[in-house]
Design an enzyme around this catalytic site. Sequence first.
Site, short mmCIF file in Angstrom:
data_model
loop_
_atom_site.label_atom_id
_atom_site.label_comp_id
_atom_site.label_asym_id
_atom_site.label_seq_id
_atom_site.Cartn_x
_atom_site.Cartn_y
_atom_site.Cartn_z
N GLN A 250 0.85 -0.90 -0.17
CA GLN A 250 0.29 0.13 -0.11
C GLN A 250 0.87 1.27 0.21
OE1 GLN A 250 -3.65 -0.02 -0.48
NE2 GLN A 250 -2.80 -2.52 -0.47
N HIS A 253 1.98 3.35 -3.47
CA HIS A 253 0.42 4.22 -3.77
C HIS A 253 1.29 5.53 -3.97
CE1 HIS A 253 -3.78 2.73 -3.80
NE2 HIS A 253 -2.97 1.63 -3.57
N GLU A 318 -8.06 4.30 6.87
CA GLU A 318 -8.33 4.36 5.26
C GLU A 318 -8.86 2.26 5.57
OE1 GLU A 318 -8.35 4.62 0.62
OE2 GLU A 318 -6.49 4.85 1.82
N HIS A 319 -7.54 1.82 5.55
CA HIS A 319 -7.85 0.62 5.43
C HIS A 319 -7.01 -0.66 6.60
CE1 HIS A 319 -6.81 2.23 0.88
NE2 HIS A 319 -7.58 1.18 0.95
N ASP A 352 -8.85 -3.27 -3.16
CA ASP A 352 -8.24 -1.99 -4.07
C ASP A 352 -9.00 -2.49 -5.49
OD1 ASP A 352 -7.74 -0.56 -2.49
OD2 ASP A 352 -5.59 -1.25 -2.71
N HIS A 411 -45.45 31.81 10.29
CA HIS A 411 -46.08 30.15 10.09
C HIS A 411 -46.96 29.62 11.34
CE1 HIS A 411 -41.52 30.07 9.81
NE2 HIS A 411 -41.29 28.16 9.36
#
Length: 424
Positions: A250, A253, A318-319, A352, A411
């Site tokens: 990862q 990336h 995230e992961h 992914d 109202h």
Amino acid sequence: MIKHLKKGQEKDSKEKQNQSVRGIVENILSRVESEGDNAIREYSIQFDNWTPKSFRLSSDEIKACYAQLDHQLIEDIKWAQSQVRNFAQIQRDSMKDVEVETLPGVTLGHKHIPMDSVGCYVPGGKYPLLASAHMSVLTAKVAGVKRVIAMAPPFNGKPSPEIVVAMDMAGADEIYCLGGVQAIAAMAIGTQTIAPVDMIVGPGNAFVAEAKRQLFGRVGIDLFAGPTETLIIADDSVDGELCAADLLGQAEHGPTSPAILLTNSEQLAIDTMAEVKKQLTILPTADIAGKAWQDHGEVIVCDTYEEMIQVANNLAFEHVQIMTKNTDYFKENMQNFGALFLGPQTNVSYGDKCIGTNHTLPTGKAARYTGGLWVGKFIKTCTFQQVTEEASVVVGEYCSRLCAAEGFAGHKEQADIRLRRYRK
């Protein structure tokens, strides 16, 4: 006790980088707003050295992309998309319209209404991330979005055939070879040749993420996405080789992607750091993954599972990959995460690329308040109400008194006029 064997870059350094990005993005968006296609073309030349006759691909250009791929890859894309489509459809089917009589004569409900138009950004300048087409275009189509446009930057000086084929197979109505902030601006603001959309989705670099942040409100967005984050939670039931492979897998990336090992085994921590060093000598993407590990990699050692949960929920990554003797404990107690990967048999790469869950997930602690991209992000849940004359009197009496308490005379009159007309 919680201790760090390795720490990442401090926040102050990151903030200085963010300030620079903000100014650049703001200028690009302003120019696209005022100059449209001319600004888009100028930035495409400047950043991508790309200036085609038309940024939108014709049907012949799309067919030519198919011809560049071998049969096996096309079949692999088809298989991956079938998994994503199937799970997205299961999620869509779980969303039910509601209509119920809550009081005699009072009917309330909600309807799930797909958005009219969505723009999907697929990163592709560094790697041809064709999987992002499945996750965005296909999911929007399952949700029922009428117009889905897709954009990706050129790869090696031309449209990436892998990305274009994936976009087309996913059902994109318009496909463009255009990247970066200029692509996000074109979709959100519109130009003389590109009609704007209602929502922008898809991952991207820091500039793309900042463009989405600045445009939020003018259009909807899926989430504020930053660099890919990976947290490996492991104990001595696994080894350093496996942990290192999953961290570096990862980290590649990008050079700002955090990768963290969280463990209750100091020996595993030591073994993993040694394995990272070893694997970086042979990994083809070591220049990127190594930089990410050097600047943003961390190794945290805890005494107990409870401490590990505390750290993991605070990170809100995230992961989150769980490789422990008791994976269920973490499944039951984790609260802040984008997606969980339970057991050593699975890994983030499956999510992914092809297993079926969506890979567009919250970063930067956003997992504290949102999940990732799914069909529900493309759907507006809108309420409605309907009452009989008798029910209008019942509700109106309460409403009239409550409006008076707030001092809202107009109202109150909305209720009172109905009380005068419908009260028997």
